[in-house]
Design an enzyme around this catalytic site. Structure first.
Site, PDB file in Angstrom:
ATOM      1  N   TYR A 174     -26.091  16.483  -1.919  1.00 17.26           N
ATOM      2  CA  TYR A 174     -26.865  15.559  -2.739  1.00 17.26           C
ATOM      3  C   TYR A 174     -26.213  14.171  -2.689  1.00 17.26           C
ATOM      4  O   TYR A 174     -25.236  13.956  -1.980  1.00 17.26           O
ATOM      5  CB  TYR A 174     -27.005  16.099  -4.160  1.00 17.26           C
ATOM      6  N   ARG A 319     -26.552  33.840  -9.017  1.00 21.35           N
ATOM      7  CA  ARG A 319     -27.535  34.873  -8.681  1.00 21.35           C
ATOM      8  C   ARG A 319     -27.305  36.162  -9.465  1.00 21.35           C
ATOM      9  O   ARG A 319     -28.258  36.900  -9.745  1.00 21.35           O
ATOM     10  CB  ARG A 319     -27.476  35.149  -7.177  1.00 21.35           C
ATOM     11  N   ALA A 393     -38.231  51.797  -3.763  1.00 18.53           N
ATOM     12  CA  ALA A 393     -39.532  51.623  -4.419  1.00 18.53           C
ATOM     13  C   ALA A 393     -39.858  52.830  -5.289  1.00 18.53           C
ATOM     14  O   ALA A 393     -40.281  52.698  -6.446  1.00 18.53           O
ATOM     15  CB  ALA A 393     -40.624  51.397  -3.382  1.00 18.53           C
TER      16      ALA A 393
END
Length: 665
Positions: A174, A319, A393
């Site tokens: 940045y 995270r 799943a």
């Protein structure tokens, strides 16, 4: 717990007492309103993390100079007073939970996207801040002075809004970083050249911010201590630069990397817990100030040891707080087996936000925004759920159904649960992946109304005997084997050196650590093929990768893609794109490239052309229950081979099925 006592000691900084050493580090979300205002969704997101026990939350970067300083699709702003009220609502909410809160102030500089800000990005000079990036316009001295003032005004607004501190972002490519780094600063005036000159912009900002907020308001700075790029700042360079602008900083948040080394800035999954703590320790030792260390820290033992041994003062989790907002609380209460450890896949967080301009999601946490609220729902009448397939799943679906009160049966034909993720995690560089199925298995084992059958084939009579109201098919995927000459005859055969991904994994312990001089050819440049390339090229094999598309890794998230390309270059991997496999032989492949057939000889050959859905029972299930009031849903890879994140979300979506069928309010 006593053994993690160091993590839960308070620390006072300029009259601000931070209740523990666990910091939620700033990480963009794309949850803000289009106007740059803090949304209520955003507030709920941060409140979950405060409820989970964070000692300090540093809110993601807020723009101090709009539009030139803006980055991200929907970024927070603090360049106007009108943003104060909603920010105050945030701080008021967080303070209810005895958590301190700061906000990161930032100007994007060359990281701004011209199409979004409708102007040419600005920077220290005209050097792009990444490969292929837009050419920025160098700032004038007058503009530099104006931006310094913008930082000071934004810091004062943050103070008025009730924040306990501000963080000035001096890293990660940045604007301030663009002045500090020789890779992006070739100025010849007082803002370029020497360490003092390159640090001048940061020094001016820190002094102006201190003057704006007064002597008792903590200021943090975030730095890229090592840019990990040729010609960029090393740790030694950064320590010299910090001499000029650290004086007004109370805490130094020690990160690393730039855009072109983002695999270190947003850690790749193969990097071990706490791998960059040495950077924070060096800063701490030189300047005798509290430091935050970051870097894939998931294991509480590692975190506690860092604090206990005085290597750093705070543990920064980014995270990990997305994956499990309650990490601190679970550690404090000794519920370590309940921690949902981030697997550093970078798909739902960085991949969604940076690569796709979506709001963040999480591969292993399908409720980033909603948290555990779904558990408050309970079925209002008996409901039997049968889940076929014990991969990630299926496990998520089974656990979710059981947690809301369904009698749940999970059927798995193998002798263990976890599916393909357990197999892939056997590759050393992918071992972190194993944390997710292990978490799901532990979660399932605690649910008394979830009965698991392993080593069991799901047959129609067996499923019927369980009297299902809802059936979830989650049988996963199998390797794709197209009709290529010699493929089926040679893959995973004793007389052949050709293997698929599962054959490679089953043989993984037999490959030597040093494979110098051995030829390896991998067909398939997707995620699975690249995992194989990484494994063998790290062992010094002579590796070639064959991909039919013009590029390898087309669908990888941005962090993995940058890291993968760097690895391919470092390990001198021979990349054959726009190349198609024609024939498979025991010791060579025939491929077509530029309309010409070529022979690729190998000691080890691998065909990794992806996966295809595997749902052998779906038609039989549909036929058997056609005239019965039974809902059948197909989820995960058995619908279409995709990523774990898709299957996890679909597993949690069993709640919608239960609502539709009238079992939940």
């Amino acid at each position: 717990m006593a053994k993690f006592n160091s993590l839960f000691q308070p620390l006072e900084v300029r009259r601000c007492t931070i209740p523990n050493r666990i910091v939620m580090t700033p990480m963009g979300t794309n949850f803000a309103e289009n106007t740059g205002e803090m949304s209520f969704l955003h507030i709920d997101y941060y409140e979950q993390r405060a409820q989970g026990g964070a000692g300090l939350i540093i809110v993601e970067n807020a723009c101090v100079d709009y539009p030139a300083g803006s980055n991200g699709t929907t970024q927070l702003r603090l360049d106007l007073d009108s943003y104060i009220p909603r920010m105050f609502k945030l701080t008021e909410t967080i303070h209810k939970h005895d958590t301190k809160i700061a906000v990161q102030l930032n100007h994007a500089g060359a990281s701004a996207v011209a199409e979004r800000i409708n102007m040419q990005p600005v920077s220290a000079s005209n050097l792009p801040n990444k490969k292929g990036g837009a050419t920025p316009r160098p700032l004038t001295v007058e503009e530099i002075n104006s931006i310094v003032e913008s930082y000071a005004k934004a810091a004062k607004r943050a103070q008025i809004a009730g924040f306990d501190a501000v963080e000035i972002h001096c890293g990660h490519s940045y604007l301030i970083s663009q002045f500090l780094s020789p890779l992006t600063n070739n100025r010849t005036d007082e803002f370029g050249g020497s360490y003092e000159n390159r640090a001048r912009f940061a020094t001016m900002i820190l002094k102006a911010v201190r003057e704006a907020v007064g002597p008792f308001f903590p200021i943090l700075i975030r730095i890229s201590a090592d840019e990990f790029l040729p010609g960029g700042n090393t740790l030694e360079d950064t320590l010299k630069l910090l001499e000029y602008f650290q004086e007004e900083a109370d805490i130094i948040d020690v990160s690393c990397g730039l855009v072109d080394s983002i695999q270190y800035q947003i850690d790749a999954n193969y990097l071990k817990d706490g791998w960059r703590t040495y950077l924070a320790t060096a800063v701490k030792e030189k300047f005798n100030k509290p430091v935050i260390t970051v870097g894939n820290i998931r294991d509480p033992k590692v975190a506690n040891e860092i604090i206990e041994s005085n290597q750093a003062d705070f543990i920064g989790l980014g995270r990990q707080f997305v994956a499990d907002p309650q990490w601190p609380l679970k550690v404090k209460e000794g519920r370590l087996d309940e921690i949902r450890k981030c697997i550093s896949c970078n798909i739902g967080c960085s991949g969604h936000r940076i690569g796709l301009n979506r709001p963040i999601r999480c591969t292993i946490n399908p409720s980033v925004n909603e948290g555990e609220a779904y558990k408050n729902q309970k079925v209002k009448k008996p409901c039997n759920v049968v889940v076929i397939g014990g991969g990630t799943a299926g496990l998520e679906a089974a656990c979710t159904a059981a947690e809301v009160g369904c009698m749940t049966f999970l059927i798995e034909k193998e002798d263990h649960l976890g599916g393909l993720s357990v197999e892939i995690s056997k590759i050393p560089e992918k071992k972190r992946l194993r944390d997710f199925p292990d978490y799901l298995i532990r979660r399932a084992s605690k649910l008394k109304n979830l009965i698991t059958f392993t080593n069991t084939e799901a047959t129609i009579p067996f499923v019927e005997a369980l009297k299902p109201d809802v059936i979830v098919n989650a049988t996963g995927s199998t390797p794709l084997l197209p009709p290529i000459i010699g493929l089926r005859e040679n893959i995973d055969r004793p007389q052949s050196s050709v293997k698929g991904i599962l054959g490679m994994i089953n043989n993984i312990d037999n490959y030597p650590m040093d494979m110098e001089g051995k030829k390896v050819v991998v067909v398939g440049g997707g995620a699975v093929g690249l995992d194989v390339v990484e494994f063998f090229s790290n062992r010094k094999a002579e590796v070639s990768i064959v991909e039919m598309l013009p590029v390898v890794g087309k669908d990888l998230d941005i962090v993995t893609k940058v890291g993968t390309y760097a690895l391919l270059e470092k390990n001198h991997v021979n990349i054959l794109t726009s190349t198609a496999l024609q024939e498979v032989h025991p010791d060579h492949f025939i491929v077509k490239r530029n309309d010409q057939n070529e022979q690729l000889d190998f000691d080890y050959g691998f065909v990794c052309l992806g996966m295809r859905s595997y749902s052998p029972l779906m038609k039989d299930l549909t036929d058997a229950f056609e005239d019965k009031d039974v809902e059948i849903v197909n989820i995960g890879d058995s619908v279409r081979a995709r990523r774990i994140i898709d299957g996890t979300a679909e597993g949690r979506n069993i709640l919608n099925t239960l609502k539709t069928k009238g079992y939940l309010e």
